[in-house]
Design a protein around this motif. Structure first.
Motif, PDB file in Angstrom:
ATOM      1  N   TRP A   9      28.386  48.442  31.075  1.00 26.14           N
ATOM      2  CA  TRP A   9      29.825  48.173  31.143  1.00 26.14           C
ATOM      3  C   TRP A   9      30.633  49.343  30.614  1.00 26.14           C
ATOM      4  N   ASN A  13      33.624  50.686  32.639  1.00 25.19           N
ATOM      5  CA  ASN A  13      34.966  50.599  32.063  1.00 25.19           C
ATOM      6  C   ASN A  13      35.604  51.979  31.922  1.00 25.19           C
ATOM      7  N   ARG A  19      42.872  52.787  36.131  1.00 18.97           N
ATOM      8  CA  ARG A  19      43.363  52.004  37.276  1.00 18.97           C
ATOM      9  C   ARG A  19      44.704  51.348  36.940  1.00 18.97           C
ATOM     10  N   ARG A  22      46.565  45.020  37.367  1.00 15.20           N
ATOM     11  CA  ARG A  22      46.517  44.086  38.498  1.00 15.20           C
ATOM     12  C   ARG A  22      47.868  43.383  38.647  1.00 15.20           C
ATOM     13  N   GLY A  45      37.582  39.462  28.353  1.00 14.82           N
ATOM     14  CA  GLY A  45      36.814  40.476  29.098  1.00 14.82           C
ATOM     15  C   GLY A  45      37.760  41.566  29.549  1.00 14.82           C
ATOM     16  N   ASP A  66      36.192  41.793  24.272  1.00 14.90           N
ATOM     17  CA  ASP A  66      35.143  42.389  25.106  1.00 14.90           C
ATOM     18  C   ASP A  66      33.963  42.808  24.216  1.00 14.90           C
ATOM     19  N   SER A  67      32.779  42.767  24.792  1.00 16.94           N
ATOM     20  CA  SER A  67      31.596  43.229  24.060  1.00 16.94           C
ATOM     21  C   SER A  67      31.407  44.739  24.201  1.00 16.94           C
ATOM     22  N   GLY A  90      33.077  41.878  20.626  1.00 15.74           N
ATOM     23  CA  GLY A  90      31.945  40.976  20.426  1.00 15.74           C
ATOM     24  C   GLY A  90      31.747  40.070  21.618  1.00 15.74           C
ATOM     25  N   ASP A  91      30.829  39.122  21.455  1.00 14.30           N
ATOM     26  CA  ASP A  91      30.478  38.200  22.535  1.00 14.30           C
ATOM     27  C   ASP A  91      31.503  37.067  22.599  1.00 14.30           C
ATOM     28  N   ILE A  92      32.156  36.935  23.732  1.00 12.82           N
ATOM     29  CA  ILE A  92      33.187  35.902  23.914  1.00 12.82           C
ATOM     30  C   ILE A  92      32.590  34.503  23.707  1.00 12.82           C
ATOM     31  N   THR A 107      39.967  38.468  34.274  1.00 15.01           N
ATOM     32  CA  THR A 107      39.567  38.872  35.618  1.00 15.01           C
ATOM     33  C   THR A 107      38.139  39.417  35.604  1.00 15.01           C
ATOM     34  N   TYR A 108      37.352  38.926  36.579  1.00 16.25           N
ATOM     35  CA  TYR A 108      35.990  39.412  36.824  1.00 16.25           C
ATOM     36  C   TYR A 108      35.104  39.305  35.583  1.00 16.25           C
ATOM     37  N   THR A 109      35.300  38.290  34.799  1.00 12.93           N
ATOM     38  CA  THR A 109      34.523  38.154  33.558  1.00 12.93           C
ATOM     39  C   THR A 109      33.975  36.746  33.338  1.00 12.93           C
TER      40      THR A 109
HETATM   41  C1  LIG Z   1      33.716  43.383  35.564  1.00 10.51           C
HETATM   42  S1  LIG Z   1      34.325  43.817  33.959  1.00 10.51           S
HETATM   43  C2  LIG Z   1      36.052  43.279  34.113  1.00 10.51           C
HETATM   44  C3  LIG Z   1      36.974  44.056  33.228  1.00 10.51           C
HETATM   45  C4  LIG Z   1      38.449  43.791  33.485  1.00 10.51           C
HETATM   46  N1  LIG Z   1      38.824  42.418  33.175  1.00 10.51           N
HETATM   47  C5  LIG Z   1      38.825  44.107  34.906  1.00 10.51           C
HETATM   48  O1  LIG Z   1      39.157  43.197  35.669  1.00 10.51           O
HETATM   49  O2  LIG Z   1      38.777  45.290  35.261  1.00 10.51           O
HETATM   50  C6  LIG Z   1      33.640  42.565  32.943  1.00 10.51           C
HETATM   51  C7  LIG Z   1      33.877  42.787  31.461  1.00 10.51           C
HETATM   52  O3  LIG Z   1      33.419  41.644  30.755  1.00 10.51           O
HETATM   53  C8  LIG Z   1      32.735  42.063  29.599  1.00 10.51           C
HETATM   54  N2  LIG Z   1      31.808  40.988  29.237  1.00 10.51           N
HETATM   55  C9  LIG Z   1      30.860  40.421  30.026  1.00 10.51           C
HETATM   56  N3  LIG Z   1      30.249  39.433  29.360  1.00 10.51           N
HETATM   57  C10 LIG Z   1      30.813  39.375  28.119  1.00 10.51           C
HETATM   58  C11 LIG Z   1      30.615  38.565  26.967  1.00 10.51           C
HETATM   59  N4  LIG Z   1      29.700  37.582  26.948  1.00 10.51           N
HETATM   60  N5  LIG Z   1      31.377  38.791  25.874  1.00 10.51           N
HETATM   61  C12 LIG Z   1      32.307  39.786  25.872  1.00 10.51           C
HETATM   62  N6  LIG Z   1      32.556  40.570  26.941  1.00 10.51           N
HETATM   63  C13 LIG Z   1      31.811  40.369  28.039  1.00 10.51           C
HETATM   64  C14 LIG Z   1      32.088  43.375  29.969  1.00 10.51           C
HETATM   65  O4  LIG Z   1      31.822  44.189  28.835  1.00 10.51           O
HETATM   66  C15 LIG Z   1      33.123  43.981  30.901  1.00 10.51           C
HETATM   67  O5  LIG Z   1      34.030  44.816  30.202  1.00 10.51           O
END
Ligand SMILES: C[S@@+](CC[C@H](N)C(=O)[O-])C[C@H]1O[C@@H](n2cnc3c(N)ncnc32)[C@H](O)[C@@H]1O
Length: 199
Positions: A9, A13, A19, A22, A45, A66-67, A90-92, A107-109
């Motif tokens: 990631w 990232n 970018r 959104r 995320g 975010d982790s 950390g871990d959400i 988004t996307y998380t």
């Molecule tokens: C696809 S990226 C999306 C980032 C941003 N929201 C975007 O739309 O561009 C997914 C993000 O979720 C984070 N992520 C995934 N699982 C996670 C978790 N369990 N705890 C914290 N962050 C997490 C990843 O580190 C990554 O930055």
């Protein structure tokens, strides 16, 4: 890509840092009543923070989760913005309670949290919103390539609608197309919902 854990990631990232925000950011702010009385946003995320920083530029206080800590290096931008981004590294799935917020944004998380953690995290996010609070989030649908993976939550429309029981849905958009993820081809099925909490 085999599992969510194997995705780098930080590299992804770093590429996404420049970018534009959104359009969902502006839609969420409009649904929450605009910028006149900016409140609190949870960005679940947040990645490199393009969307978190846009909320803060518009005066909102953002709790970004975010982790991956790519966003940490960008917090110097707080000096130049009417709002601010507070980064939670950390871990959400391990967050016990989220702070109260007028907007929950992700988004996307959420799907990456997996089928076990997603319902638990979702309930805590709903709890963070007051009546009238705005949920601006996406989840992966069943046509997504990642539906073959057990560690990613991919949901049928009925289950997504059930998540939004107790909300007024303002807008729904669906991305259902071939694309790429890093070097791989991938079918994206991403359902984005903008909704206002009723009760
Ligand atoms: C696809 S990226 C999306 C980032 C941003 N929201 C975007 O739309 O561009 C997914 C993000 O979720 C984070 N992520 C995934 N699982 C996670 C978790 N369990 N705890 C914290 N962050 C997490 C990843 O580190 C990554 O930055």
């Amino acid at each position: 890509m085999d599992t969510a854990e194997k995705v780098d990631w930080a590299t992804l990232n770093a590429h996404a840092a420049g970018r534009p925000a959104r359009r969902l950011v502006a839609k969420a702010i409009a649904a929450a009543g605009g910028d006149r009385r900016p409140g609190v946003v949870l960005d679940i995320g947040a990645g490199a923070g393009a969307d978190s920083l846009q909320f803060a530029r518009r005066g909102w206080t953002v709790h970004a989760y975010d982790s991956d800590d790519t966003l940490a290096a960008r917090l110097v931008e707080n000096e130049r913005m009417p709002g601010a981004v507070h980064f939670h590294h950390g871990d959400i799935a391990e967050i016990e309670q989220f702070p109260p917020a007028q907007i929950v944004y992700s988004t996307y998380t959420l799907g990456l949290l997996g089928p076990q953690a997603l319902p638990e995290v979702w309930a805590k996010l709903v709890d963070a919103l007051p009546r009238g609070g705005v949920m601006a989030t996406d989840v992966f649908g069943t046509n997504d390539s990642w539906a073959a993976r057990s560690d990613v939550a991919t949901l049928p429309l009925e289950e997504i609608d059930a998540m939004f029981r107790g909300f007024q849905v303002i807008d729904r958009s669906v991305r259902d197309e071939d694309g790429r993820f890093l070097a791989d081809k991938k079918h994206w099925h991403v359902i984005t919902t903008l909704a206002r909490k009723l009760g």
